[in-house]
Design a protein around this motif. Structure first.
Motif, short mmCIF file in Angstrom:
data_model
loop_
_atom_site.label_atom_id
_atom_site.label_comp_id
_atom_site.label_asym_id
_atom_site.label_seq_id
_atom_site.Cartn_x
_atom_site.Cartn_y
_atom_site.Cartn_z
N LYS A 1 72.50 -10.33 47.59
CA LYS A 1 72.95 -11.36 47.16
C LYS A 1 71.88 -12.13 46.22
CE LYS A 1 76.80 -10.77 49.37
NZ LYS A 1 77.99 -10.20 48.65
N GLU A 2 70.52 -11.92 46.47
CA GLU A 2 69.43 -12.50 45.71
C GLU A 2 68.89 -11.48 45.09
OE1 GLU A 2 69.28 -15.96 45.57
OE2 GLU A 2 71.01 -16.36 46.66
N TYR A 3 68.38 -11.75 44.04
CA TYR A 3 67.67 -11.04 43.01
C TYR A 3 66.25 -10.69 43.59
CZ TYR A 3 64.77 -8.66 39.37
OH TYR A 3 63.85 -7.94 38.77
N LEU A 4 65.62 -11.41 44.32
CA LEU A 4 64.23 -11.24 44.73
C LEU A 4 64.16 -10.20 45.91
CD1 LEU A 4 62.68 -14.83 44.72
CD2 LEU A 4 62.19 -12.91 43.17
N ALA A 5 65.23 -10.34 46.81
CA ALA A 5 65.32 -9.49 47.89
C ALA A 5 65.67 -8.11 47.16
CB ALA A 5 66.44 -9.87 48.70
N PHE A 6 66.29 -7.94 46.26
CA PHE A 6 66.66 -6.63 45.64
C PHE A 6 65.41 -6.08 44.97
CE2 PHE A 6 67.53 -4.52 41.45
CZ PHE A 6 68.17 -3.41 41.88
N GLU A 7 64.57 -6.93 44.45
CA GLU A 7 63.50 -6.35 43.55
C GLU A 7 62.58 -5.90 44.71
OE1 GLU A 7 60.49 -8.26 40.12
OE2 GLU A 7 60.83 -9.61 42.15
N LYS A 8 62.49 -6.73 45.76
CA LYS A 8 61.40 -6.26 46.90
C LYS A 8 61.65 -4.94 47.38
CE LYS A 8 59.85 -7.64 51.41
NZ LYS A 8 59.94 -8.66 52.47
N ASP A 9 62.98 -4.57 47.93
CA ASP A 9 63.30 -3.37 48.42
C ASP A 9 63.22 -2.21 47.18
OD1 ASP A 9 63.63 -4.60 50.61
OD2 ASP A 9 65.79 -4.26 50.82
N LEU A 10 63.77 -2.49 45.85
CA LEU A 10 63.55 -1.48 45.11
C LEU A 10 62.05 -1.13 44.85
CD1 LEU A 10 65.01 0.49 43.27
CD2 LEU A 10 65.24 -1.45 41.37
N LEU A 11 61.10 -2.11 44.87
CA LEU A 11 59.68 -1.71 44.68
C LEU A 11 59.26 -0.90 45.76
CD1 LEU A 11 58.41 -4.99 43.26
CD2 LEU A 11 58.48 -2.90 42.10
N ALA A 12 59.56 -1.24 46.82
CA ALA A 12 59.34 -0.51 48.08
C ALA A 12 59.80 0.92 48.08
CB ALA A 12 59.93 -1.06 49.56
#
Length: 344
Positions: free
Chosen positions: A321-332
């Protein structure tokens, strides 16, 4: 390659493979990753990305402090390491085999080799090589050689250091008459003289992969094998123009709203990423950091981002739902490729 091994053990396995004699490097290649369920072309891409990354950025095996770097210097001025241990261990023969093998399979290539080294590698006379001061990888030696370019009077201490360097390379001591001559000789020895044996070993490895006739008869193919570093930089536009965005239909696992939000998150991620991050994203997406004809995206029900490298397919979870959570997991996810295909 066994992904359950330590990075150093995986490197030893790779080196053992490329040290084998009498191999037909042009024959079909079959790759298996032990400890990972992935199969198919994506595994082969992962293998070639791994070996070329080791040549480009260094092995973790500690033959010397800080790892084992085969090529040193700055971008587009890389020269072979002058380490006698690496030469005696046939590392440059192995590097030539790896480069040629990857080239045969349309895989990653080696970027940033010095034009002076390429000139000699492909049969040019060492005496006619154009050498730049940037080709000197040893910064201490470079600083001393650079002093000779100026007409400024040198301090006694600097004269002593230059003379000591010259004598150690069997050249005469510095005088007021031989200043520019000594500059040229020191630069030549630093770039060509100290790497001549390594270049010959690298050439031998390339020849064993049977690509040498193509490279020597079609000089226009050489930049494909040894591109400039600037030619290997990715921009967001280069990635985005290859993406096939998902089309919602009744069989989709997630609703239209979640699908639109996730594709917008991915677009934002790509638009805000550096070339380095785009490299690792592409490696996660397709198996190596080379642009394919297309890049597919699918929004699905899963926990973390994952990919099907054989089909150039990136699978994004629809729950963000939030971009920052998406960005964190995609970078991982994209930084996990050395341990498998998106296993976090």
């Amino acid at each position: 390659m066994d992904l359950r091994d330590t990075p150093a053990d995986r490197e030893r396995a790779i080196l053992s493979f490329y040290k084998m004699a009498n191999i037909d490097w042009a024959c079909p290649l079959s790759c298996t990753l032990k400890g990972d369920p992935a199969i198919g072309d994506g595994v082969m891409r992962h293998f070639f990305e791994t070996i070329m990354s080791k040549i480009q950025h260094g092995f973790e095996i500690n033959f010397m402090p800080g790892g084992t770097l085969l090529f040193e210097g700055e971008k587009d001025h890389l020269i072979p390491s002058t380490s006698q241990l690496l030469f005696e261990s046939d590392f440059f023969l192995v590097a030539g085999r790896m480069m040629g093998h990857s080239f045969l399979h349309e895989g990653p290539t080696f970027a940033g080799l010095s034009p002076a080294i390429m000139h000699v590698l492909f049969g040019g006379s060492p005496e006619t090589t154009t050498i730049e001061i940037a080709d000197c990888a040893d910064t201490d030696v470079r600083d001393l050689i650079s002093m000779l370019e100026s007409s400024k009077e040198l301090a006694a201490e600097d004269k002593t250091k230059i003379t000591e360097l010259a004598v150690s390379w069997d050249l005469p001591a510095l005088t007021s008459q031989n200043r520019m001559w000594l500059h040229d000789k020191l630069l030549y020895h630093a770039v060509i003289g100290r790497t001549w044996k390594q270049v010959k070993q690298l050439r031998r490895g390339l020849k064993e992969t049977l690509i040498w006739p193509l490279l020597t008869e079609r000089k226009d193919t050489i930049p494909f094998l040894f591109p400039r570093s600037s030619d290997m930089q990715f921009t967001p536009e280069m990635i985005l123009e290859k993406v096939n965005w998902p089309v919602h239909n009744e069989d989709s696992e997630v609703n239209l709203e979640d699908q639109c939000r996730l594709t917008e998150f991915l677009r934002r991620f790509i638009e805000n990423s550096s070339s380095n991050i785009l490299h690792v994203l592409l490696r996660f997406w397709v198996g190596w950091s080379l642009l394919p004809r297309y890049l597919d995206v699918e929004v699905v029900e899963c926990t973390f981002p994952k990919s099907n490298t054989c089909f150039h397919l990136l699978k994004l979870p629809g729950h963000y739902k939030e971009y920052l959570a998406f960005e964190k997991d995609l970078l991982a996810a994209v930084w996990s490729t050395d341990s498998g295909f998106g296993l976090i």
